[in-house]
Design an enzyme around this catalytic site. Structure first.
Site, PDB file in Angstrom:
ATOM      1  N   CYS A 111       0.811  -1.231   0.000  1.00 13.32           N
ATOM      2  CA  CYS A 111       0.000   0.000   0.000  1.00 13.32           C
ATOM      3  C   CYS A 111       0.843   1.278   0.000  1.00 13.32           C
ATOM      4  O   CYS A 111       0.310   2.370  -0.156  1.00 13.32           O
ATOM      5  CB  CYS A 111      -0.942  -0.011   1.182  1.00 13.32           C
ATOM      6  N   HIS A 247      -3.474   6.835   1.495  1.00 15.40           N
ATOM      7  CA  HIS A 247      -3.883   5.493   1.058  1.00 15.40           C
ATOM      8  C   HIS A 247      -5.264   5.206   1.657  1.00 15.40           C
ATOM      9  O   HIS A 247      -5.503   5.428   2.848  1.00 15.40           O
ATOM     10  CB  HIS A 247      -2.856   4.464   1.526  1.00 15.40           C
ATOM     11  N   ASN A 277     -10.220  -0.930  -0.129  1.00 16.14           N
ATOM     12  CA  ASN A 277      -8.773  -0.735  -0.103  1.00 16.14           C
ATOM     13  C   ASN A 277      -8.169  -1.406  -1.341  1.00 16.14           C
ATOM     14  O   ASN A 277      -8.171  -2.631  -1.437  1.00 16.14           O
ATOM     15  CB  ASN A 277      -8.234  -1.364   1.191  1.00 16.14           C
TER      16      ASN A 277
HETATM   17  N1  ACO Z   1     -18.221  -8.325  10.836  1.00 19.03           N
HETATM   18  C1  ACO Z   1     -18.688  -8.461  12.086  1.00 19.03           C
HETATM   19  N2  ACO Z   1     -17.892  -8.631  13.140  1.00 19.03           N
HETATM   20  C2  ACO Z   1     -16.566  -8.673  12.929  1.00 19.03           C
HETATM   21  C3  ACO Z   1     -16.004  -8.535  11.634  1.00 19.03           C
HETATM   22  C4  ACO Z   1     -16.896  -8.357  10.566  1.00 19.03           C
HETATM   23  N3  ACO Z   1     -16.479  -8.222   9.291  1.00 19.03           N
HETATM   24  N4  ACO Z   1     -14.662  -8.591  11.727  1.00 19.03           N
HETATM   25  C5  ACO Z   1     -14.367  -8.753  13.020  1.00 19.03           C
HETATM   26  N5  ACO Z   1     -15.516  -8.813  13.739  1.00 19.03           N
HETATM   27  C6  ACO Z   1     -15.691  -8.981  15.174  1.00 19.03           C
HETATM   28  C7  ACO Z   1     -14.506  -9.651  15.832  1.00 19.03           C
HETATM   29  O1  ACO Z   1     -14.603 -11.054  15.761  1.00 19.03           O
HETATM   30  C8  ACO Z   1     -14.611  -9.139  17.250  1.00 19.03           C
HETATM   31  O2  ACO Z   1     -15.575  -9.872  17.918  1.00 19.03           O
HETATM   32  P1  ACO Z   1     -15.378 -10.272  19.476  1.00 19.03           P
HETATM   33  O3  ACO Z   1     -15.288  -8.944  20.196  1.00 19.03           O
HETATM   34  O4  ACO Z   1     -16.565 -11.073  19.764  1.00 19.03           O
HETATM   35  O5  ACO Z   1     -14.071 -11.019  19.495  1.00 19.03           O
HETATM   36  C9  ACO Z   1     -15.162  -7.717  17.081  1.00 19.03           C
HETATM   37  O6  ACO Z   1     -15.757  -7.686  15.771  1.00 19.03           O
HETATM   38  C10 ACO Z   1     -14.082  -6.664  17.126  1.00 19.03           C
HETATM   39  O7  ACO Z   1     -12.999  -7.080  16.310  1.00 19.03           O
HETATM   40  P2  ACO Z   1     -11.753  -6.181  16.063  1.00 19.03           P
HETATM   41  O8  ACO Z   1     -10.775  -6.914  15.214  1.00 19.03           O
HETATM   42  O9  ACO Z   1     -11.293  -5.628  17.375  1.00 19.03           O
HETATM   43  O10 ACO Z   1     -12.440  -5.015  15.217  1.00 19.03           O
HETATM   44  P3  ACO Z   1     -11.850  -3.643  14.841  1.00 19.03           P
HETATM   45  O11 ACO Z   1     -12.651  -2.551  15.356  1.00 19.03           O
HETATM   46  O12 ACO Z   1     -10.359  -3.593  15.106  1.00 19.03           O
HETATM   47  O13 ACO Z   1     -12.062  -3.644  13.269  1.00 19.03           O
HETATM   48  C11 ACO Z   1     -10.748  -3.854  11.318  1.00 19.03           C
HETATM   49  C12 ACO Z   1     -11.412  -4.595  12.462  1.00 19.03           C
HETATM   50  C13 ACO Z   1     -11.826  -3.176  10.492  1.00 19.03           C
HETATM   51  C14 ACO Z   1     -10.009  -4.862  10.446  1.00 19.03           C
HETATM   52  C15 ACO Z   1      -9.791  -2.802  11.892  1.00 19.03           C
HETATM   53  O14 ACO Z   1      -8.901  -3.391  12.815  1.00 19.03           O
HETATM   54  C16 ACO Z   1      -8.995  -2.119  10.839  1.00 19.03           C
HETATM   55  O15 ACO Z   1      -9.552  -1.426  10.025  1.00 19.03           O
HETATM   56  N6  ACO Z   1      -7.650  -2.237  10.886  1.00 19.03           N
HETATM   57  C17 ACO Z   1      -6.819  -1.661   9.904  1.00 19.03           C
HETATM   58  C18 ACO Z   1      -6.786  -2.601   8.790  1.00 19.03           C
HETATM   59  C19 ACO Z   1      -6.331  -1.942   7.546  1.00 19.03           C
HETATM   60  O16 ACO Z   1      -6.726  -0.862   7.203  1.00 19.03           O
HETATM   61  N7  ACO Z   1      -5.496  -2.675   6.850  1.00 19.03           N
HETATM   62  C20 ACO Z   1      -5.007  -2.293   5.644  1.00 19.03           C
HETATM   63  C21 ACO Z   1      -3.915  -1.275   5.774  1.00 19.03           C
HETATM   64  S1  ACO Z   1      -2.501  -1.716   4.973  1.00 19.03           S
HETATM   65  C22 ACO Z   1      -2.980  -2.177   3.538  1.00 19.03           C
HETATM   66  O17 ACO Z   1      -3.741  -1.490   2.965  1.00 19.03           O
HETATM   67  C23 ACO Z   1      -2.577  -3.492   2.970  1.00 19.03           C
END
Ligand code: ACO
Length: 321
Positions: A111, A247, A277
């Site tokens: 990215c 990004h 993304n």
């Molecule tokens: N739908 C519903 N529930 C979900 C989903 C989903 N798609 N995904 C995770 N959950 C659940 C989890 O299982 C967890 O449940 P639990 O509390 O019962 O264990 C709860 O939601 C919270 O999970 P988290 O992983 O803590 O959720 P978070 O708020 O961190 O969101 C996310 C997850 C969206 C992936 C976030 O961490 C994020 O955006 N991170 C950055 C990722 C990113 O942008 N990556 C790319 C950048 S680099 C590149 O571009 C390659």
């Protein structure tokens, strides 16, 4: 002497997958995805490939910049998801465009790739080595996505963006770029070419795996730091920046970066709602959209900032002409 962007282009597959369709594959909902990521739809390849999207975006950028492909000295394609390894994607673009004089190579920096492709072209152009360059980010992340992993499959999309650059008079702004291989485990994808058979094609290990929270924390800390450092290095004040084009990973990351920089969110355009993304294509697609709808105009100073697997991150200042 510096490098000046004179044309942009982009391509997105016509097939659009919305959050409701994803909710038929994994346990999630439109509401959850919108709230946590900002993504509403993403474009997914059907007949397209990373190469074909790169060619289409490039053709549009050349037309926009009124540049003949035979003028190109350099073609760089940033991609982690090409349908071919040999020849490189950039050489395939060269063949399609008939850009016979260009030196061509690919860049793999996920990215951060478009920012690094821009910096590389800038170095060649401002150093007087080449006069005209084409930089492209093209990704088919749907091929690397584990469609059973709700933590990642909700995020990604496919597409390509391109920019044509010419050498010209002007100031060269120095970028800030960083890598931290020690933290690489936060976002990985094993090569499908390490095994002798094809059993692994359905194996999640050969799809993108991510520690979402680790990536989130890394991005909201390191991106504002890199932007601040870039501005300082070049003696540019925040008030002089019209746009921060980040990004397009997640709207909450963009919002957090704006807050940490103390800059209004209005200066941080987003199109991740539509595209998801698209890794190294995202900044290029957004630049092209903003050029076409008139948000980008001559005299503006624009920051582009990438971050992602590696871990890698960085920021550059572009003076729009
Ligand atoms: N739908 C519903 N529930 C979900 C989903 C989903 N798609 N995904 C995770 N959950 C659940 C989890 O299982 C967890 O449940 P639990 O509390 O019962 O264990 C709860 O939601 C919270 O999970 P988290 O992983 O803590 O959720 P978070 O708020 O961190 O969101 C996310 C997850 C969206 C992936 C976030 O961490 C994020 O955006 N991170 C950055 C990722 C990113 O942008 N990556 C790319 C950048 S680099 C590149 O571009 C390659």
């Amino acid at each position: 002497m510096t490098g000046i962007i004179c044309g942009t282009g982009s391509y997105a597959p016509s097939y659009v997958m919305d959050n409701n369709e994803i909710a038929t594959m994994v346990e999630t909902s439109d509401e959850w995805i919108r709230e946590r990521t900002g993504v509403v739809t993403r474009h997914i390849i059907k007949d397209e490939t990373t190469v074909s999207m790169a060619c289409e975006a490039a053709t549009r950028a050349l037309a926009d910049g009124d540049v003949d492909a035979r003028e190109l000295d350099l073609i760089i394609v940033s991609t982690i998801s090409s349908n071919i390894i040999l020849p490189c994607t950039a050489c395939e673009v060269q063949k399609e465009l008939d850009a016979e004089h260009a030196t061509c190579f690919d860049m793999s920096a996920a990215c951060s790739g478009f920012v690094l492709a821009y910096n590389t072209a800038l170095a060649y152009l401002s150093g007087g080595i080449y006069k005209t360059a084409l930089i492209i980010g093209s990704e088919s992340l749907s091929n690397l996505t584990n469609w059973k992993d709700r933590g990642t499959c909700i995020l990604f999309g496919d597409g390509a963006g391109a920019a044509v650059m010419r050498a010209g008079e002007g100031k060269t702004y120095f970028p800030v770029t960083c890598s931290d291989g020690m933290k690489g485990n936060a976002l990985t994808c094993q090569s499908r070419h390490t095994l002798a058979d094809t059993r692994h094609m359905a194996d999640p290990e050969y799809s993108i795996q991510m520690d979402g929270q680790a990536v989130f924390k890394f991005a909201v800390k390191k991106v504002p730091e890199a932007i601040d450092e870039t501005l300082k290095k070049n003696g540019v004040k925040k008030e002089e920046i019209t746009w921060y084009i980040l990004h397009q990973a997640n709207s909450r990351i963009v919002e957090a970066v704006a807050k940490r920089l103390g800059e209004p969110l209005e200066k941080f355009p987003m199109n991740l709602q539509e595209y998801g993304n698209t890794s190294s294509a995202s900044i290029a697609i957004l630049l092209d959209e903003m050029k076409r709808d008139g948000r980008l105009s001559g005299g503006q100073k624009v920051v582009i900032a990438g971050f992602g697997a590696g871990l890698t991150w960085g920021a550059s200042i572009i003076e729009w002409r």
